[in-house]
Design a protein around this motif. Structure first.
Motif, PDB file in Angstrom:
ATOM      1  N   LEU A   1     -43.270 -22.308 -13.689  1.00  0.00           N
ATOM      2  CA  LEU A   1     -42.293 -23.251 -14.236  1.00  0.00           C
ATOM      3  C   LEU A   1     -41.099 -22.475 -14.756  1.00  0.00           C
TER       4      LEU A   1
ATOM      5  N   ASP B   1     -33.910 -30.169 -15.725  1.00  0.00           N
ATOM      6  CA  ASP B   1     -34.632 -29.551 -16.843  1.00  0.00           C
ATOM      7  C   ASP B   1     -35.467 -28.350 -16.420  1.00  0.00           C
TER       8      ASP B   1
ATOM      9  N   ILE C   1     -40.169 -23.299 -25.408  1.00  0.00           N
ATOM     10  CA  ILE C   1     -40.857 -22.973 -24.154  1.00  0.00           C
ATOM     11  C   ILE C   1     -42.313 -23.458 -24.197  1.00  0.00           C
ATOM     12  N   ASP C   2     -42.902 -23.477 -25.408  1.00  0.00           N
ATOM     13  CA  ASP C   2     -44.274 -23.980 -25.537  1.00  0.00           C
ATOM     14  C   ASP C   2     -44.334 -25.490 -25.271  1.00  0.00           C
TER      15      ASP C   2
ATOM     16  N   LYS D   1     -45.695 -15.951 -20.189  1.00  0.00           N
ATOM     17  CA  LYS D   1     -44.732 -16.796 -20.893  1.00  0.00           C
ATOM     18  C   LYS D   1     -43.634 -15.930 -21.486  1.00  0.00           C
TER      19      LYS D   1
ATOM     20  N   ARG E   1     -39.775 -34.572 -18.897  1.00  0.00           N
ATOM     21  CA  ARG E   1     -39.513 -33.360 -19.681  1.00  0.00           C
ATOM     22  C   ARG E   1     -38.164 -33.441 -20.370  1.00  0.00           C
ATOM     23  N   GLY E   2     -38.099 -32.913 -21.565  1.00  0.00           N
ATOM     24  CA  GLY E   2     -36.828 -32.857 -22.279  1.00  0.00           C
ATOM     25  C   GLY E   2     -36.371 -34.216 -22.770  1.00  0.00           C
TER      26      GLY E   2
ATOM     27  N   GLU F   1     -42.693 -22.947 -29.858  1.00  0.00           N
ATOM     28  CA  GLU F   1     -41.253 -22.877 -29.605  1.00  0.00           C
ATOM     29  C   GLU F   1     -40.942 -23.807 -28.440  1.00  0.00           C
TER      30      GLU F   1
ATOM     31  N   ALA G   1     -52.165 -23.450 -23.998  1.00  0.00           N
ATOM     32  CA  ALA G   1     -50.727 -23.169 -23.905  1.00  0.00           C
ATOM     33  C   ALA G   1     -50.256 -22.276 -25.049  1.00  0.00           C
ATOM     34  N   LEU G   2     -50.816 -22.492 -26.228  1.00  0.00           N
ATOM     35  CA  LEU G   2     -50.343 -21.762 -27.409  1.00  0.00           C
ATOM     36  C   LEU G   2     -51.123 -20.465 -27.634  1.00  0.00           C
TER      37      LEU G   2
ATOM     38  N   LEU H   1     -42.392 -27.131 -23.279  1.00  0.00           N
ATOM     39  CA  LEU H   1     -42.294 -27.267 -21.824  1.00  0.00           C
ATOM     40  C   LEU H   1     -43.645 -26.964 -21.176  1.00  0.00           C
ATOM     41  N   ASP H   2     -44.268 -25.893 -21.647  1.00  0.00           N
ATOM     42  CA  ASP H   2     -45.571 -25.477 -21.138  1.00  0.00           C
ATOM     43  C   ASP H   2     -46.615 -26.578 -21.374  1.00  0.00           C
TER      44      ASP H   2
ATOM     45  N   ARG I   1     -40.569 -15.940 -23.909  1.00  0.00           N
ATOM     46  CA  ARG I   1     -40.131 -16.805 -25.005  1.00  0.00           C
ATOM     47  C   ARG I   1     -38.659 -16.677 -25.337  1.00  0.00           C
TER      48      ARG I   1
ATOM     49  N   LEU J   1     -42.546 -19.507 -16.986  1.00  0.00           N
ATOM     50  CA  LEU J   1     -43.971 -19.601 -17.273  1.00  0.00           C
ATOM     51  C   LEU J   1     -44.670 -19.436 -15.933  1.00  0.00           C
TER      52      LEU J   1
ATOM     53  N   PHE K   1     -46.081 -29.564 -19.111  1.00  0.00           N
ATOM     54  CA  PHE K   1     -46.460 -29.193 -17.741  1.00  0.00           C
ATOM     55  C   PHE K   1     -47.986 -29.222 -17.588  1.00  0.00           C
TER      56      PHE K   1
END
Lengths: 140, 277
Positions: free
Chosen positions: B118, B96, A48-49, B228, A67-68, A46, A25-26, A51-52, B230, B68, A55
């Motif tokens: 996503l 979300d 978004i990461d 992705k 999530r969240g 961040e 993911a990163l 969330l990724d 950001r 994503l 997932f």
């Protein structure tokens, strides 16, 4: 909601797959993922990461991670009004947070701590615990 | 006169089936007068269909913005004059995020597949008028919108600043201060579409891979993974794009694509390319 206890053995059992998923993911090498590294400060993650990662972990482990809601989970049974006031974690909240994030070194809990800064404490171990809890909830 | 909504960057003409929160099928007729309809816009069309299902599922409280995309497979090109048959399957959808997979076909033949995408949900009112979107969805689910309103994207200035053929390429993109697509993306907050950026980055990667040192005269994109976004890209922003190409193995080259504003990576993706036929 009572917190589900997670043992070190359970964390280590899922760690290799969690680390591999996070590295993917990163966009970093799996060797860069250490159990106690801050995902934000150490690996430049961040929102978004996060969330990724959630997932990907859901698919990798066939689990459901709300999530969240990671910060919400950290609050445990403590009502929001007792956990934080005006965006700052209360003393009681900090005790709960230290317990929930027991893998995080004590000196990383700053006071005062903003609720928005809680994700700065998260490490790969935090996500291992999320995975194990989700597995146990699914099996309950 | 302001640009019309639902024209310059709206790629669903009609929704022919919608199972709330679960799946949908729709169509988009690519106007014959446009010069091209790049693969990234086909992916956008699939994503827009998913966005309609998602917005409907949460009663237009939020909308997916940025994304994503785990994997997008490019199977064939779309041509002006063709009609895209769009399908999405929603894996999860709440306030979300929406998770989905989907595809676009032409005459029953699949030309693109999106796997495990996503979209984080953001407050819809920040980007668009909820009532306008409700009315639009009703139109799309009913008789459908008038086709043919898309007139092409127009030029977006791209300057190649460095290139080592077959290895790497750097370029800068000047996001326009104004463009028709901002009327759709989005009326209340202009955001440079992620799929347009992906299209530009893929073109640069194909340029980097072109030539005797790499994949010959006509390299083609096979699939893009790890897409992705950001952060939002605003009008007038300058983007620095980097393409790093690994040597081809078994006829397939892999490129790492990044877009930065200053030192900050705002978008990234990995692209697989092969020599063209």
């Amino acid at each position: 909601m009572a917190e589900i206890a997670v043992t070190q053995d359970e964390i280590m059992a899922v760690y290799p797959k969690v680390a591999e998923t996070m590295a993917d993911a990163l966009g970093c090498d799996v060797e860069d993922i250490k159990p106690d590294v801050s995902l934000i400060e150490g690996l430049d993650a961040e929102s978004i990461d996060f969330l990724d990662m959630v997932f990907r972990l859901e698919r990798a482990f066939k689990i459901k991670i709300p999530r969240g809601k990671i910060v919400e989970n950290a609050r445990g049974d403590l009502p929001e009004s007792e956990f934080e006031q005006n965006g700052i974690v209360t003393e009681k909240g900090l005790v709960q947070l230290r317990e929930y994030l027991s893998e995080v070194a004590a000196d990383r809990f700053k006071t005062p701590m903003k609720v928005a800064d809680i994700p700065r404490l998260f490490t790969p171990t935090t996500f291992c615990k999320l995975v194990v809890r989700a597995q146990k909830e699914a099996g309950a | 006169m302001p640009e019309p909504h639902f024209a310059a960057y709206s790629f669903v003409d009609r929704i022919v089936e919608l199972v709330p929160g679960r799946r949908a099928r729709g169509v988009f007729a690519i106007p014959a007068r446009v010069d091209e309809f790049p693969a990234a816009l086909v992916a956008e069309a699939v994503g827009q269909l998913a966005a309609w299902v998602a917005m409907d599922a949460i009663d237009f409280r939020g909308r997916p913005v940025a994304a994503l995309a785990t994997e997008t497979r490019f199977l064939a090109d779309a041509k002006p004059g063709q009609t895209l048959e769009l399908t999405v399957d929603i894996q999860e959808c709440d306030d979300d995020a929406v998770a989905y997979s989907g595809s676009a076909c032409v005459d029953g033949r699949c030309i693109i597949e999106l796997v495990d995408c996503l979209g984080p949900m953001l407050p819809l009112g920040d980007f668009d008028a909820p009532e306008a979107l409700r009315e639009r969805l009703a139109l799309l689910r009913g008789k459908g919108a008038p086709p043919g309103r898309f007139a092409g994207i127009g030029d977006i200035p791209v300057t190649v600043t460095h290139q080592v053929p077959g290895h790497e390429l750097a370029a800068s993109i000047a996001v326009p201060a104004a463009a028709p697509f901002f009327a759709d993306h989005f009326p209340r907050r202009a955001v440079f579409p992620a799929t347009l950026l992906l299209d530009l980055m893929m073109r640069l990667a194909l340029d980097a891979a072109r030539g005797p040192h790499a994949l010959g005269r006509s390299p083609r994109a096979l699939r893009v993974t790890h897409v992705k976004m950001r952060s939002f890209i605003a009008p007038s922003q300058r983007l620095d794009v980097g393409v790093t190409l690994d040597p081809a193995r078994d006829g397939i080259a892999r490129a790492m694509l990044t877009a930065k504003t200053g030192e900050r990576v705002v978008a990234s993706a990995r692209l697989e390319l092969a020599a063209g036929a």
